[in-house]
Design a protein around this motif. Structure first.
Motif, PDB file in Angstrom:
ATOM      1  N   THR A 336       4.235   9.342  11.383  1.00  0.00           N
ATOM      2  CA  THR A 336       5.660   9.512  11.098  1.00  0.00           C
ATOM      3  C   THR A 336       6.503   8.901  12.209  1.00  0.00           C
ATOM      4  OG1 THR A 336       5.168  11.540   9.894  1.00  0.00           O
ATOM      5  CG2 THR A 336       7.450  11.225  10.578  1.00  0.00           C
ATOM      6  N   ARG A 339       6.190   5.081  12.023  1.00  0.00           N
ATOM      7  CA  ARG A 339       7.009   4.496  10.953  1.00  0.00           C
ATOM      8  C   ARG A 339       8.499   4.526  11.281  1.00  0.00           C
ATOM      9  NH1 ARG A 339       4.246   3.876   6.408  1.00  0.00           N
ATOM     10  NH2 ARG A 339       2.433   5.217   6.105  1.00  0.00           N
ATOM     11  N   ALA A 358      12.434   0.515  -0.337  1.00  0.00           N
ATOM     12  CA  ALA A 358      11.503   1.599  -0.060  1.00  0.00           C
ATOM     13  C   ALA A 358      12.171   2.962  -0.109  1.00  0.00           C
ATOM     14  CB  ALA A 358      10.827   1.376   1.278  1.00  0.00           C
ATOM     15  N   THR A 359      13.371   3.054  -0.667  1.00  0.00           N
ATOM     16  CA  THR A 359      14.027   4.356  -0.776  1.00  0.00           C
ATOM     17  C   THR A 359      14.309   4.667  -2.239  1.00  0.00           C
ATOM     18  OG1 THR A 359      15.065   4.069   1.372  1.00  0.00           O
ATOM     19  CG2 THR A 359      16.016   5.721  -0.063  1.00  0.00           C
ATOM     20  N   ASP A 409       4.010  11.123  -0.442  1.00  0.00           N
ATOM     21  CA  ASP A 409       4.399   9.777  -0.866  1.00  0.00           C
ATOM     22  C   ASP A 409       5.497   9.184   0.014  1.00  0.00           C
ATOM     23  OD1 ASP A 409       2.724   9.656  -3.253  1.00  0.00           O
ATOM     24  OD2 ASP A 409       4.005  11.256  -3.985  1.00  0.00           O
ATOM     25  N   GLY A 410       6.170  10.057   0.756  1.00  0.00           N
ATOM     26  CA  GLY A 410       7.262   9.573   1.584  1.00  0.00           C
ATOM     27  C   GLY A 410       7.831  10.710   2.397  1.00  0.00           C
ATOM     28  N   VAL A 429      14.385   9.747  -0.674  1.00  0.00           N
ATOM     29  CA  VAL A 429      13.017   9.718  -0.151  1.00  0.00           C
ATOM     30  C   VAL A 429      12.737   8.325   0.399  1.00  0.00           C
ATOM     31  CG1 VAL A 429      10.573  10.048  -0.683  1.00  0.00           C
ATOM     32  CG2 VAL A 429      12.323  11.362  -1.925  1.00  0.00           C
ATOM     33  N   GLN A 430      12.373   8.260   1.682  1.00  0.00           N
ATOM     34  CA  GLN A 430      11.888   6.999   2.235  1.00  0.00           C
ATOM     35  C   GLN A 430      10.415   6.908   1.885  1.00  0.00           C
ATOM     36  OE1 GLN A 430      12.844   7.416   6.449  1.00  0.00           O
ATOM     37  NE2 GLN A 430      14.699   8.463   5.775  1.00  0.00           N
ATOM     38  N   LEU A 431      10.084   6.023   0.972  1.00  0.00           N
ATOM     39  CA  LEU A 431       8.690   5.894   0.543  1.00  0.00           C
ATOM     40  C   LEU A 431       7.853   5.303   1.674  1.00  0.00           C
ATOM     41  CD1 LEU A 431       9.204   4.471  -3.043  1.00  0.00           C
ATOM     42  CD2 LEU A 431       8.843   6.834  -2.344  1.00  0.00           C
ATOM     43  N   PHE A 432       6.573   5.643   1.674  1.00  0.00           N
ATOM     44  CA  PHE A 432       5.690   5.088   2.702  1.00  0.00           C
ATOM     45  C   PHE A 432       5.516   3.590   2.530  1.00  0.00           C
ATOM     46  CE2 PHE A 432       3.843   9.538   3.149  1.00  0.00           C
ATOM     47  CZ  PHE A 432       4.622   9.797   4.265  1.00  0.00           C
ATOM     48  N   SER A 433       5.667   3.090   1.304  1.00  0.00           N
ATOM     49  CA  SER A 433       5.759   1.644   1.110  1.00  0.00           C
ATOM     50  C   SER A 433       6.500   1.415  -0.190  1.00  0.00           C
ATOM     51  CB  SER A 433       4.372   0.985   1.076  1.00  0.00           C
ATOM     52  OG  SER A 433       3.894   0.956  -0.251  1.00  0.00           O
ATOM     53  N   VAL A 436       4.796   2.474  -3.448  1.00  0.00           N
ATOM     54  CA  VAL A 436       4.432   3.855  -3.768  1.00  0.00           C
ATOM     55  C   VAL A 436       5.087   4.263  -5.091  1.00  0.00           C
ATOM     56  CG1 VAL A 436       4.814   6.265  -3.104  1.00  0.00           C
ATOM     57  CG2 VAL A 436       4.014   4.612  -1.409  1.00  0.00           C
TER      58      VAL A 436
END
Lengths: 649, 649
Positions: A336, A339, A358-359, A409-410, A429-433, A436
């Motif tokens: 975390t 990132r 990514a959001t 997932d984020g 949500v800030q996605l991990f990529s 996702v």
């Protein structure tokens, strides 16, 4: 070093971003072959070195003509021109088109001298006197003039352009076969902590060893952010070794990350090395998870540490310090923090943009309380409603859990002064990529070997083996799509039953049953070490019922029998865990399945058969992923056959 | 071969997708080290091979106790326990916690025998008799039980999971150091056409040679889609050579792509090879661009071509045919067909999902007519309005243009029966990648060396050098943000002037001016070969005005003077193009700038000075990218100084 105390107060996330931004990670430039340039970032502008096309080029198969010779021609009154030769692509023309003549020409061929237009073959006829042109042409028709695509000297691509197949196409057209690009920032990763062992090596759990999760995880994160990860040997907690590795990494890299241990001694060693061999800019950030973060600079051992702010032009080679960030030890915290604070700096140094998409926005599926006074980067999972709406739920298994890495997932950033997030509240949500997506189907409940194989047949399922009881509780709360419940159903929840199977359960014992365990009564009456499952497991419920029946039979209480079983309270987590305890010689009998005993080559004493039923949330029964699960449930004969003791309902 | 004719009718896009889906691209599996597994796709389920953690683990620094010993303890009445030793992370405990005792323990350490809870150090005091515990604990407090994260035998990751840093973290925790993944499909690329030359090699434009754009472009596209591109040597149009290369590629690859030439003879050779050495499934698809597409199978030369439908288990090695797709020759067509039909098949074979977020919705900035009766994959550019709305405009420079590769951001699929797209109509844009974003600022207009450097200072600008006249026309139509206009402004358009500069223009002549060109009159009066710019260029406008002035002076007409200039109608595209013609000895004088003459080491005959003004669309003047351009315009002194003949307004 005298101002060490000032870092004891936690810095704000903004201060941490600023501290990292103040570090010099600029990696300089390098030249790479065009064939390896995909994903790299141009270090300078590329101007066209030549005209494209390099010659006046026919863009149709047909005849090269002087347009003036066709003026007034049409279907009724074609212009007839003498055919004087032909020109193919890749050939130098050996004809000149004089007035009244034409030359056959193919797409891509050089326009012969004299010609200024091409007529498509479809608008012509071969006649005795030559070629009849049934249309009137203007100069330039079906001709691409030299330089019309891009002319020599024109700006082709700007500095900072990321090279995708499209830019590689344009560079190919210009004949460019190598390009100046930003070098990838080299990021050294030094792992600390005496208890850590690299994956693939022998692990001694009895000594408290665990596998090093952060090194490979952070290395993959570095590569994802456009950096070049460099893994250094594991350093343990030894000061001299740590100092030697950090200085070496500083010499070889633009940024050094330390990561690994959660133990105070390892963190303390790192702290001392940075203070003595570099500058500590910041210690501790007010975020959760991830408070213990260090930001600083590290001397590279060459002695001159004065000029820390130049060297931007030539990159790493000209610097005498590298940037340094110390990540927390717990994997979720480390990733975390990486990132949030480090990856953006690596991308910036590599010249790569922040991921654009990514959001996403979703609604909280549950209420979540907070109020700890620091920014919370709350890991969340996503699940889609039947209508396709994105629902968001917190994933909080404690920072020490590595499974939460893949169950989330984020991240939702929760403000320090937020007291709670309401159910239904909209969150970003800030996605991990950017790739996702919510799982196709989200299930919770019993841990079961047939279910595990069944999930393999679905595309992107998510399943949390929280046990039957907890699974049904969560289904009632409305977050998951389905719950898998084994044994008697204890709670009345309105569900749609999709299907299921039965499984034979009992006591797993050593191979050939050396202690001659005959049944449940032996656990009560004899000196046998037993391993149980936790109360969420459907196996535990069936066992409890069997104990109650035995108590009735004997005219005693369930409590008395339970007290007589050595290990009834010794519970382990997963379907195979008791059997593995037996296999390891730590117990004489474990609660489990015939299929597990078979698989591990152990003995089995049957106690009964229980149903396993897949229940769907009625609000999600029509969701495509649930329907796909339903379809798979209808065709599980081969799975049932493969697992001893399993049967169709 | 007898059914060759049936392919002459164009197939529908759906038929093309189905034909490609019927091909077997499955590449089998391989094992890769965890450190290289990022982005790969699991070929099979991974179950946990061990408990994580492997032991009951303290999750706080503090004291390991028997919870029962603390029952009832609080701040007022602490429980005092004898301290019997300590346990550190990475050590095997050498103490047993008997009733009434405790052991110091660090985060991550193994719980010693007897202890079942940890009390945080903050809730304790050292006292004479041992450790005072100021709180009551339950069994399990601050202890992570063995297997609590993930238990041995539990499902860890399903088949088909793409490995990101998070999955790599979980695999690390399980001690996995190599993983079974789907092999990347090997995709052979064979380029055809006698006229093509690989970038980096010598180009003979006079023979009609051009650089091979498709090979590297498609190779980059293959890598982007998760395949492994294999470039074969260039094949020309020779049948035997083409057959040899295609058969070799078929032996070595899962899929073979041919690509390159637009010439009929090259296409014909490919066609014959596929018909004779494989099966042609489909020839020609009703899409624009990209009609000439081939889909089929190619024998690999091992003789057995019967079993084309099995071999899915072991992948490429077990097949005697490979899949084959022939791409169109024009780069934009080739890349469009590749993206639309081939990339999804490569991703599917690699086990990778379709990019999730690569579609956005925008409004048409202009009306676009259509109606050709086949699906149009219309390349479009994006531009943001001042309010941040996405506007979409067609980019259509003809399939032969490579610059349209980088001037477009994505594709809008226009239905065969759509007659037009209205201005303001909402359209879905398939972005070329999820990372694509509209340019920060979109400019059109004059080609100018100072502007080129100025654009280098902006983040993601887009600039199309269409000339001053065309630039102003497009600005009026409302698509671009700014137009850059050199020389007299001929058209009244309402704009916001952001700023500008002046530049000295005139005649570029050979070094040291060997023909002693003195001025414009010499072009009229002497036998000098001249090269002009096109009528969109501001230089051409200034030249036209100078010719008109000279005609006035001489009492003649502009037309007469123009007719006397050899080459007045010979126009070339970009600011340096006339000078380069002079440099190459193809002309005696060219219209151009002093700065260009200086840069190329040529002579210069000044004719005047003209302004270059950056005009903004009034509706976009407050857009951030336009404001950034404005700021850069305010600080261009160093650029002006670097370019001879340039000055601030």
């Amino acid at each position: 070093m005298s101002d060490r105390k000032e870092f004891r107060d936690l810095a704000s996330p903004e201060e941490a971003h600023e501290a990292i931004a103040s570090l010099d990670l600029s990696p300089g430039t390098e030249t790479v072959p065009l064939a390896e340039a995909r994903g790299r970032v141009l270090a300078e502008r590329i101007d066209a070195g030549m005209d494209v096309p390099g010659f006046d080029r026919a863009s149709m198969d047909g005849y090269a003509v002087r347009a003036r010779d066709t003026f007034g021609a049409d279907e009724a009154d074609p212009a007839v021109l003498e055919l004087i030769g032909e020109v193919h692509a890749g050939e130098e023309p050996d004809v000149t088109v004089e007035p009244g003549t034409c030359a056959e020409i193919s797409t891509g061929a050089v326009m012969p001298d004299g010609a200024d237009a091409v007529v498509m073959v479809e608008r012509t006829d071969e006649v005795d006197a030559g070629i009849a042109i049934r249309t009137s042409l203007a100069p330039g028709d079906h001709v691409m003039l030299a330089g019309a695509d891009i002319a020599a000297g024109a700006r082709a691509l700007g500095p900072g352009t990321e090279l995708t197949p499209r830019e590689i196409g344009l560079l190919s057209a210009l004949g460019v076969d190598e390009v100046p690009v930003a070098r990838k920032p080299r990021v050294g990763i030094v792992s600390t902590g005496d208890e850590l062992v690299r994956p693939g090596e022998q692990l001694h759990s009895e000594r408290g060893q665990i596998y090093d999760v952060n090194s490979y995880t952070v290395a993959a994160g570095v590569a994802e952010a456009g950096g070049e990860p460099v893994l250094y040997p594991h350093a343990g907690d030894d000061y001299a070794e740590m100092e030697r590795l950090l200085v070496q990494a500083s010499e070889e890299c633009d940024l050094v990350l330390s990561s690994g241990s959660t133990s105070a001694s390892a963190v303390d060693v790192i702290y001392r090395v940075i203070e003595e061999r570099g500058d500590l800019l910041l210690h501790g950030v007010a975020v959760k998870p991830g408070k213990p973060m260090l930001i600083g600079r590290l001397d590279d051992g060459t002695g001159s540490s004065a000029d820390t702010d130049d060297g931007a032009e030539d990159g790493g080679a000209g610097r005498s310090q590298s940037a340094y960030v110390g990540l927390p030890g717990y994997p979720v915290s480390a990733l975390t923090i990486f990132r949030t604070f480090v990856a953006p700096a690596i991308r910036a140094a590599a010249g790569l943009p922040e991921p654009a998409t990514a959001t996403i926005t979703g609604r909280m599926a549950v209420r979540e309380r907070y109020g700890e006074g620091r920014l919370r980067l709350m890991p969340v999972g996503l699940v889609e409603s039947e209508a396709g709406e994105t629902l968001v739920y917190p994933v909080d298994k404690g920072s020490g859990a590595t499974t939460s890495l893949v169950e989330a997932d984020g991240v939702v950033a929760v403000d320090p002064d937020t007291e709670y997030l309401a159910e239904g509240e909209s969150v970003d949500v800030q996605l991990f990529s950017p790739e996702v997506r919510p799982p196709s189907v989200f299930g919770v409940g019993e841990d079961d070997p047939l279910l595990s194989r069944l999930l393999d047949r679905l595309d992107r399922p998510r399943y949390l083996p929280v046990g039957s009881r907890e699974g049904l509780r969560r289904l009632r709360n409305g977050v998951p799509d389905v719950a898998v419940v084994a044994g008697p159903r204890e709670r009345e929840v309105e569900t749609v039953e999709l299907g299921g199977w039965t499984r034979e359960w009992g006591l797993v014992v050593a191979a050939d049953n050396p202690r001659n365990v005959a049944g449940l009564a032996d656990l009560v009456d004899r000196d046998l070490r037993f391993v149980n499952r936790d109360t969420n497991s459907g196996l535990r419920t069936s066992l409890g019922n069997a104990v109650a029946a035995l108590a009735d039979e004997r005219g005693t209480t369930r409590h008395d029998l339970v007290a007589a079983i050595d290990g009834f309270e010794l519970t382990v987590k997963a379907v195979e865990s008791p059997a593995r305890k037996v296999d390891a010689g730590d117990a004489d009998a474990g609660l489990g399945l015939r299929a597990t005993a078979d698989r591990l080559g152990l003995g089995f004493v049957p106690l009964g058969e229980q149903s396993v039923v897949v229940h769907a949330n009625p609000d999600r029964a029509a969701k495509p992923g649930v329907r796909a699960l339903d379809a798979v449930l209808d065709a599980l004969d081969d799975l049932v056959v493969a697992l001893p003791g399993f049967d169709r309902v």
